[in-house]
Design an enzyme around this catalytic site. Structure first.
Site, PDB file in Angstrom:
ATOM      1  N   LYS A  44       0.816  -1.197   0.000  1.00  0.00           N
ATOM      2  CA  LYS A  44       0.000   0.000   0.000  1.00  0.00           C
ATOM      3  C   LYS A  44       0.861   1.262   0.000  1.00  0.00           C
ATOM      4  CE  LYS A  44      -3.097  -2.321   3.179  1.00  0.00           C
ATOM      5  NZ  LYS A  44      -3.616  -2.257   4.578  1.00  0.00           N
ATOM      6  N   GLU A 100       7.631   2.450  -6.195  1.00  0.00           N
ATOM      7  CA  GLU A 100       7.780   1.909  -4.838  1.00  0.00           C
ATOM      8  C   GLU A 100       7.902   3.038  -3.826  1.00  0.00           C
ATOM      9  OE1 GLU A 100       7.568  -0.272  -2.744  1.00  0.00           O
ATOM     10  OE2 GLU A 100       8.470  -2.198  -3.248  1.00  0.00           O
ATOM     11  N   ASP A 101       7.460   2.780  -2.622  1.00  0.00           N
ATOM     12  CA  ASP A 101       7.652   3.756  -1.552  1.00  0.00           C
ATOM     13  C   ASP A 101       9.113   3.763  -1.086  1.00  0.00           C
ATOM     14  OD1 ASP A 101       7.463   1.187  -0.476  1.00  0.00           O
ATOM     15  OD2 ASP A 101       6.062   1.713   1.116  1.00  0.00           O
ATOM     16  N   ASP A 104      14.374  -1.281   0.736  1.00  0.00           N
ATOM     17  CA  ASP A 104      15.106  -1.550   1.971  1.00  0.00           C
ATOM     18  C   ASP A 104      16.071  -2.708   1.689  1.00  0.00           C
ATOM     19  OD1 ASP A 104      15.802  -1.712   4.649  1.00  0.00           O
ATOM     20  OD2 ASP A 104      13.944  -2.643   5.297  1.00  0.00           O
ATOM     21  N   LYS A 132      16.955   3.053   1.044  1.00  0.00           N
ATOM     22  CA  LYS A 132      17.634   2.833   2.327  1.00  0.00           C
ATOM     23  C   LYS A 132      18.712   1.783   2.087  1.00  0.00           C
ATOM     24  CE  LYS A 132      14.764   1.727   5.782  1.00  0.00           C
ATOM     25  NZ  LYS A 132      14.144   1.049   6.960  1.00  0.00           N
ATOM     26  N   PHE A 153      13.733   3.428  10.762  1.00  0.00           N
ATOM     27  CA  PHE A 153      12.391   3.050  10.330  1.00  0.00           C
ATOM     28  C   PHE A 153      11.573   4.317  10.139  1.00  0.00           C
ATOM     29  CE2 PHE A 153       8.104   1.429  10.450  1.00  0.00           C
ATOM     30  CZ  PHE A 153       8.222   0.326   9.618  1.00  0.00           C
ATOM     31  N   ASP A 160       3.719   3.032   6.649  1.00  0.00           N
ATOM     32  CA  ASP A 160       3.049   2.785   7.929  1.00  0.00           C
ATOM     33  C   ASP A 160       3.938   2.086   8.938  1.00  0.00           C
ATOM     34  OD1 ASP A 160       3.073   0.202   6.556  1.00  0.00           O
ATOM     35  OD2 ASP A 160       1.737  -0.467   8.161  1.00  0.00           O
ATOM     36  N   ARG A 166       0.177   6.480   7.916  1.00  0.00           N
ATOM     37  CA  ARG A 166       0.248   6.614   6.456  1.00  0.00           C
ATOM     38  C   ARG A 166      -0.140   8.013   5.969  1.00  0.00           C
ATOM     39  NH1 ARG A 166       0.989   1.543   4.098  1.00  0.00           N
ATOM     40  NH2 ARG A 166      -0.068  -0.185   5.121  1.00  0.00           N
TER      41      ARG A 166
HETATM   42  P1  IMP Z   1      12.261  -4.592   1.126  1.00  0.00           P
HETATM   43  O1  IMP Z   1      12.977  -4.938   2.385  1.00  0.00           O
HETATM   44  O2  IMP Z   1      13.138  -3.766   0.203  1.00  0.00           O
HETATM   45  O3  IMP Z   1      11.716  -5.822   0.455  1.00  0.00           O
HETATM   46  O4  IMP Z   1      11.047  -3.680   1.512  1.00  0.00           O
HETATM   47  C1  IMP Z   1       9.790  -4.231   1.713  1.00  0.00           C
HETATM   48  C2  IMP Z   1       8.763  -3.232   2.114  1.00  0.00           C
HETATM   49  O5  IMP Z   1       8.923  -3.025   3.500  1.00  0.00           O
HETATM   50  C3  IMP Z   1       8.801  -1.847   1.508  1.00  0.00           C
HETATM   51  O6  IMP Z   1       8.209  -1.736   0.259  1.00  0.00           O
HETATM   52  C4  IMP Z   1       7.999  -1.086   2.544  1.00  0.00           C
HETATM   53  O7  IMP Z   1       6.622  -1.221   2.283  1.00  0.00           O
HETATM   54  C5  IMP Z   1       8.407  -1.777   3.818  1.00  0.00           C
HETATM   55  N1  IMP Z   1       9.446  -0.992   4.502  1.00  0.00           N
HETATM   56  C6  IMP Z   1      10.787  -1.113   4.431  1.00  0.00           C
HETATM   57  N2  IMP Z   1      11.404  -0.200   5.198  1.00  0.00           N
HETATM   58  C7  IMP Z   1      10.402   0.524   5.762  1.00  0.00           C
HETATM   59  C8  IMP Z   1      10.379   1.649   6.664  1.00  0.00           C
HETATM   60  O8  IMP Z   1      11.403   2.200   7.098  1.00  0.00           O
HETATM   61  N3  IMP Z   1       9.138   2.092   7.015  1.00  0.00           N
HETATM   62  C9  IMP Z   1       7.984   1.547   6.567  1.00  0.00           C
HETATM   63  N4  IMP Z   1       7.959   0.523   5.712  1.00  0.00           N
HETATM   64  C10 IMP Z   1       9.160   0.011   5.325  1.00  0.00           C
HETATM   65 MG    MG Z   2       6.303  -1.034  -0.339  1.00  0.00          MG
END
Ligand code: IMP
Ligand code: MG
Length: 194
Positions: A44, A100-101, A104, A132, A153, A160, A166
């Site tokens: 989301k 993408e937001d 990570d 990040k 975070f 969220d 959000r």
């Molecule tokens: P990934 O670790 O790159 O697979 O990220 C997975 C998802 O975790 C991201 O698309 C976000 O929705 C969520 N996420 C990662 N880091 C954060 C953060 O610092 N705050 C909120 N959501 C996060």
């Molecule tokens: Mg995401």
């Protein structure tokens, strides 16, 4: 009672976000001139970013969404990604920009790119609001990104913590403050709401 309190401190202000998103949109407009673009938002967290980005893109820009979730604890990605909502239309032959937001570990993005590439879009690129890099576990390249952020975070502007925050118009760092850990600063205990 040892209730922990949460505090959000501003990392990227509303003004900074909007300025940068406008710049990204201009770059995207230039790069896709004469092409029909399909934005795929990852739910989301990306909905607000996508909505603001879209306002600066041409009227022929199409939009679709995918939902993902990763198994595991709330602030740690477990590495296993699963699709909770699939696209409404096939992306075959389309110029896809995945929105993408935040990237990570990179595991979600890696999985989505593999899944989408198999459906044969004409091209596929990635636009992430936040990068990040400190916790990256797989190599993914971002064609467009808004801001590189430290290993914290973050919440707000679509992101969220347990479905909260959000709606904040800015991106902030979520800090947990213990019940009586009020030892910072010089005295003004009631100030600091933002
Ligand atoms: P990934 O670790 O790159 O697979 O990220 C997975 C998802 O975790 C991201 O698309 C976000 O929705 C969520 N996420 C990662 N880091 C954060 C953060 O610092 N705050 C909120 N959501 C996060
Ligand atoms: Mg995401």
């Amino acid at each position: 009672m040892s209730e922990s309190r949460e505090k959000v401190s501003v990392l990227i202000s509303q003004e900074e976000l909007q300025k940068r998103i406008k710049e990204l949109a201009q770059e995207i407009c230039r790069d896709y001139e004469g092409k029909d673009l399909l934005l795929i938002g990852v739910l989301k967290g990306s909905f607000m970013f996508l909505a603001d980005l879209l306002r600066y893109l041409p009227p022929n820009t199409a939009v679709d969404f995918m939902g993902t979730s990763s198994y595991g604890a709330s602030t740690q990605s477990s590495g296993e990604v699963r699709i909770t909502k699939d696209l409404e239309h096939s992306p075959a032959g389309k110029h896809v920009l995945l929105v993408e937001d935040i990237v990570d570990t990179g595991l979600t993005l890696r999985y989505l790119l593999d899944t989408l590439r198999a459906r044969q879009p004409a091209s596929i690129k990635v636009c992430a609001l936040l990068d990040k890099p400190a916790r990256r576990r797989v190599r993914v390249s971002l064609d467009y990104y808004g801001f590189i952020i430290p290993n914290a975070f973050v919440v707000g502007y679509g992101l969220d913590y347990q479905e909260r925050y959000r709606g904040l118009p800015y991106v902030g760092v979520l800090e947990e403050t213990g019940e009586s850990s009020n030892d910072a600063g010089d005295g003004d205990a009631s100030a600091g709401e933002r």
